[in-house]
Design an enzyme around this catalytic site. Structure first.
Site, short mmCIF file in Angstrom:
data_model
loop_
_atom_site.label_atom_id
_atom_site.label_comp_id
_atom_site.label_asym_id
_atom_site.label_seq_id
_atom_site.Cartn_x
_atom_site.Cartn_y
_atom_site.Cartn_z
N HIS A 10 28.60 9.04 34.62
CA HIS A 10 28.27 9.40 36.00
C HIS A 10 27.55 8.24 36.69
O HIS A 10 26.60 7.70 36.16
CB HIS A 10 27.37 10.64 36.04
CG HIS A 10 28.14 11.92 35.88
ND1 HIS A 10 27.66 13.13 36.31
CD2 HIS A 10 29.37 12.16 35.36
CE1 HIS A 10 28.56 14.07 36.06
NE2 HIS A 10 29.60 13.51 35.47
N TYR B 132 21.27 18.65 42.19
CA TYR B 132 19.90 19.18 42.05
C TYR B 132 19.53 19.78 43.40
O TYR B 132 19.45 19.04 44.39
CB TYR B 132 18.93 18.05 41.72
CG TYR B 132 19.02 17.53 40.29
CD1 TYR B 132 18.17 18.01 39.30
CD2 TYR B 132 19.95 16.55 39.93
CE1 TYR B 132 18.24 17.53 37.99
CE2 TYR B 132 20.03 16.08 38.63
CZ TYR B 132 19.17 16.57 37.67
OH TYR B 132 19.24 16.11 36.37
N PRO C 250 12.84 20.07 31.98
CA PRO C 250 14.17 19.47 31.93
C PRO C 250 14.67 18.83 33.22
O PRO C 250 15.74 18.22 33.24
CB PRO C 250 15.08 20.65 31.54
CG PRO C 250 14.32 21.86 31.93
CD PRO C 250 12.87 21.53 31.81
N LYS D 108 15.21 14.32 30.42
CA LYS D 108 14.59 13.30 29.57
C LYS D 108 14.31 13.71 28.13
O LYS D 108 14.05 12.84 27.29
CB LYS D 108 13.27 12.83 30.21
CG LYS D 108 13.47 11.99 31.46
CD LYS D 108 14.03 10.63 31.13
CE LYS D 108 14.56 9.89 32.33
NZ LYS D 108 15.99 9.58 32.26
N TYR E 261 15.95 7.70 36.27
CA TYR E 261 16.97 8.65 35.80
C TYR E 261 17.88 8.00 34.76
O TYR E 261 18.20 8.61 33.74
CB TYR E 261 17.78 9.20 36.98
CG TYR E 261 18.53 10.47 36.62
CD1 TYR E 261 17.96 11.72 36.83
CD2 TYR E 261 19.79 10.41 36.04
CE1 TYR E 261 18.64 12.89 36.49
CE2 TYR E 261 20.48 11.55 35.68
CZ TYR E 261 19.89 12.79 35.91
OH TYR E 261 20.57 13.95 35.56
P1 RFL Z 1 14.59 19.83 18.02
O1 RFL Z 1 15.96 19.75 18.61
O2 RFL Z 1 13.73 20.96 18.39
O3 RFL Z 1 14.81 19.83 16.44
C1 RFL Z 1 13.77 20.13 15.55
C2 RFL Z 1 14.37 20.68 14.29
O4 RFL Z 1 13.33 20.94 13.36
C3 RFL Z 1 13.55 22.19 12.75
N1 RFL Z 1 12.26 22.70 12.27
C4 RFL Z 1 11.88 22.69 10.98
N2 RFL Z 1 12.49 22.25 9.88
C5 RFL Z 1 11.83 22.37 8.71
N3 RFL Z 1 10.59 22.92 8.60
C6 RFL Z 1 9.94 23.37 9.69
N4 RFL Z 1 8.71 23.90 9.59
C7 RFL Z 1 10.59 23.25 10.95
N5 RFL Z 1 10.23 23.58 12.21
C8 RFL Z 1 11.26 23.24 12.99
C9 RFL Z 1 14.18 23.03 13.84
O5 RFL Z 1 14.93 24.12 13.31
C10 RFL Z 1 15.06 22.01 14.53
O6 RFL Z 1 16.37 21.97 14.01
O7 RFL Z 1 13.76 18.49 18.27
P2 RFL Z 1 14.24 16.95 18.38
O8 RFL Z 1 15.18 16.61 17.27
O9 RFL Z 1 13.03 16.16 18.58
O10 RFL Z 1 15.15 16.89 19.70
C11 RFL Z 1 14.59 17.10 20.95
C12 RFL Z 1 15.59 17.78 21.86
O11 RFL Z 1 16.20 18.86 21.21
C13 RFL Z 1 14.88 18.29 23.12
O12 RFL Z 1 14.05 17.29 23.68
C14 RFL Z 1 15.83 18.73 24.22
O13 RFL Z 1 16.78 19.65 23.79
C15 RFL Z 1 14.95 19.34 25.30
N6 RFL Z 1 15.72 20.20 26.15
C16 RFL Z 1 16.46 19.62 27.12
N7 RFL Z 1 16.43 18.27 27.27
C17 RFL Z 1 17.17 17.68 28.21
O14 RFL Z 1 17.14 16.45 28.31
N8 RFL Z 1 17.95 18.45 29.06
C18 RFL Z 1 18.03 19.82 28.92
O15 RFL Z 1 18.76 20.47 29.64
C19 RFL Z 1 17.27 20.46 27.93
N9 RFL Z 1 17.30 21.81 27.77
C20 RFL Z 1 15.71 21.60 25.97
C21 RFL Z 1 16.54 22.39 26.78
C22 RFL Z 1 14.92 22.22 24.99
C23 RFL Z 1 14.91 23.60 24.81
N10 RFL Z 1 14.00 24.18 23.84
C24 RFL Z 1 13.34 23.33 22.88
C25 RFL Z 1 13.53 25.47 23.86
C26 RFL Z 1 16.58 23.76 26.59
C27 RFL Z 1 15.78 24.38 25.62
C28 RFL Z 1 15.91 25.87 25.46
C1 PHB Z 2 22.28 20.11 31.51
O1 PHB Z 2 23.46 19.82 31.75
O2 PHB Z 2 22.00 20.97 30.66
C2 PHB Z 2 21.20 19.44 32.25
C3 PHB Z 2 21.49 18.37 33.08
C4 PHB Z 2 20.47 17.75 33.79
C5 PHB Z 2 19.17 18.20 33.65
C6 PHB Z 2 18.88 19.26 32.82
C7 PHB Z 2 19.90 19.89 32.11
O3 PHB Z 2 18.19 17.60 34.38
#
Ligand code: RFL
Ligand code: PHB
Length: 388
Positions: A72, A200, A292, A296, A383
């Site tokens: 993008h 957005y 989110p 980032k 971004y």
């Molecule tokens: P993760 O992905 O949370 O992975 C951590 C892993 O550790 C495991 N774990 C354990 N394992 C062993 N023993 C324990 N005691 C443990 N406790 C936990 C968990 O099962 C899991 O598999 O962290 P990581 O790898 O640092 O990655 C970070 C990303 O996942 C996170 O920053 C993003 O997903 C944040 N996030 C979003 N980021 C974006 O940039 N755009 C988004 O749209 C976006 N949507 C989100 C999100 C995070 C969410 N969370 C955490 C609730 C939406 C949600 C719902």
């Molecule tokens: C998504 O596609 O899930 C998404 C994209 C941009 C954002 C947050 C989530 O800022």
């Protein structure tokens, strides 16, 4: 059992670190609490900075993101009476890549399997011992049997609710937090995305975001109060609310369909300092959370992995500068992404407690962004991702 780096958590940061270290000849074991299907079922991030894509390539998992990811060049910012585009390419010469976190994780699992990487699922009671000594170890239970993993280092990649951060004594760890008074209700639907770039949308009823995973899979979000429950939102109610908040031309062409996933995520800003305690390193969500709005979260996890990976490779070559400065380097980038995510959230959301002055500030900020090339360049620079 013995390994060089014990990695707690098999999310994107744990798997990527393990993959990179393995390719550099450093042995790792990943301990993941959940099953692989559970980890792959979590719908989360969708936008990768170019630096994150390059890290995936460096880890040997760039093939599918290069073939199937959607580059993008810009994004739209919309309000009720105006809309404008931020041109990433023009301002920074860079792009971002739309490619789901689920796909990143799937690619990393496939790569770990292909190299016979040790990823142990379903572990319980993970406990880190002696992180402040030269000989740490990790204990855990698997299928009712206790195990011990001796290691040189522990990488805490276990997300916000993991055990790693909690292992660091309260007298050492400083935590910074802002909890926002709303969440995002997200819907995934097998429909063509309404726009070829993200929208957005700021609206007095609350923020909305139009995103996508690919040409036939759309991802949409609306801001909701924290008291709402996903199951109380019918698909019809979701589509009606989304249409109210996005520009009229988008609302008219929006193609709706049944949701295949619907969930609410609360919004939070959080940082824990330092990100290193002895031989334990915190990585990704274990150390920090961003709302989110700036896309980032996953990208910060990848930049942490970058710093730690290079630090550990250096260590095994006899030089400790990289691990000694890991926390400082990672936090410098973390705080700048925290600032950006907080400012995008503040700019685009409706805050229940805002007074008349603060409303005008929000309007002036949006007006400034629309009319100023410098402001657009700043948004674009953040971004697409600040340099590592
Ligand atoms: P993760 O992905 O949370 O992975 C951590 C892993 O550790 C495991 N774990 C354990 N394992 C062993 N023993 C324990 N005691 C443990 N406790 C936990 C968990 O099962 C899991 O598999 O962290 P990581 O790898 O640092 O990655 C970070 C990303 O996942 C996170 O920053 C993003 O997903 C944040 N996030 C979003 N980021 C974006 O940039 N755009 C988004 O749209 C976006 N949507 C989100 C999100 C995070 C969410 N969370 C955490 C609730 C939406 C949600 C719902
Ligand atoms: C998504 O596609 O899930 C998404 C994209 C941009 C954002 C947050 C989530 O800022």
């Amino acid at each position: 059992m013995r390994t060089q780096v014990a990695i707690i958590g098999g999310g994107p940061s744990g798997l990527l670190l393990s993959q990179l270290l393995h390719r550099a000849g450093i042995d790792t074991v990943v301990l993941e609490r959940q099953s692989r299907d559970y980890v792959l079922g979590r719908i989360r991030a969708g936008v990768l900075e170019w630096g994150a894509v390059e890290m995936l390539r460096e880890a040997g998992v760039g093939k599918r993101v290069d073939a199937e990811g959607l580059p993008h060049d810009g994004t739209y910012i919309a309000t009720r009476n105006r809309g404008f585009r931020i041109d990433f390419r023009r301002h920074t010469g860079q792009q971002v890549m739309v490619y789901g976190q689920t796909e990143v994780t799937r690619d990393l699992y496939a790569a770990r399997d292909a190299m016979d990487g040790k990823v142990i699922h379903g572990v319980e009671g993970v406990t880190i011992h002696g992180a402040d000594t030269d000989a740490p170890h990790v204990t855990y239970t698997l299928d009712g049997t206790g195990h011990r993993l001796d290691c040189d280092f522990v990488a805490g990649c276990d997300g916000f609710h993991g055990v790693s951060r909690k292992t660091i004594p309260a007298s050492v760890l400083k935590e910074f937090e802002r909890v926002y008074p709303f969440g995002w209700l997200g819907v995934l639907s097998e429909t063509p995305p309404v726009s070829h770039e993200l929208i957005y949308a700021q609206h007095e009823r609350g923020f909305a975001l139009c995103s996508m995973r690919h040409a036939a899979l759309a991802r949409y979000y609306v801001q909701v109060p924290l008291t709402d429950k996903a199951e109380d939102w019918s698909d019809d109610a979701f589509w009606a609310e989304l249409k109210r908040r996005i520009p009229a031309d988008a609302a008219e062409t929006l193609i709706t369909g049944p949701s295949i996933e619907k969930s609410i995520a609360p919004l939070r800003s959080f940082v824990a300092e330092p990100m290193r305690w002895g031989r334990l390193f915190l990585v990704g969500d274990a150390a920090h959370i961003v709302p989110p709005t700036g896309a980032k979260g996953l990208n910060l996890a990848v930049s942490d992995v970058h710093y730690l990976y290079h630090g550990l490779v250096q260590h095994y070559q006899g030089e400790d500068e990289g691990i000694d400065r890991y926390s400082e380097r990672a936090l410098a980038r973390v705080w700048k992404s925290e600032r950006f995510s907080w400012s995008m959230t503040t700019l685009l959301h409706t805050f229940p407690e805002r007074n008349a002055f603060e409303h005008r500030m929000q309007e002036a900020e949006l007006d400034y962004l629309e009319s100023s090339d410098a402001a657009q360049a700043s948004l674009a620079e953040n971004y697409v991702g600040l340099p590592y």
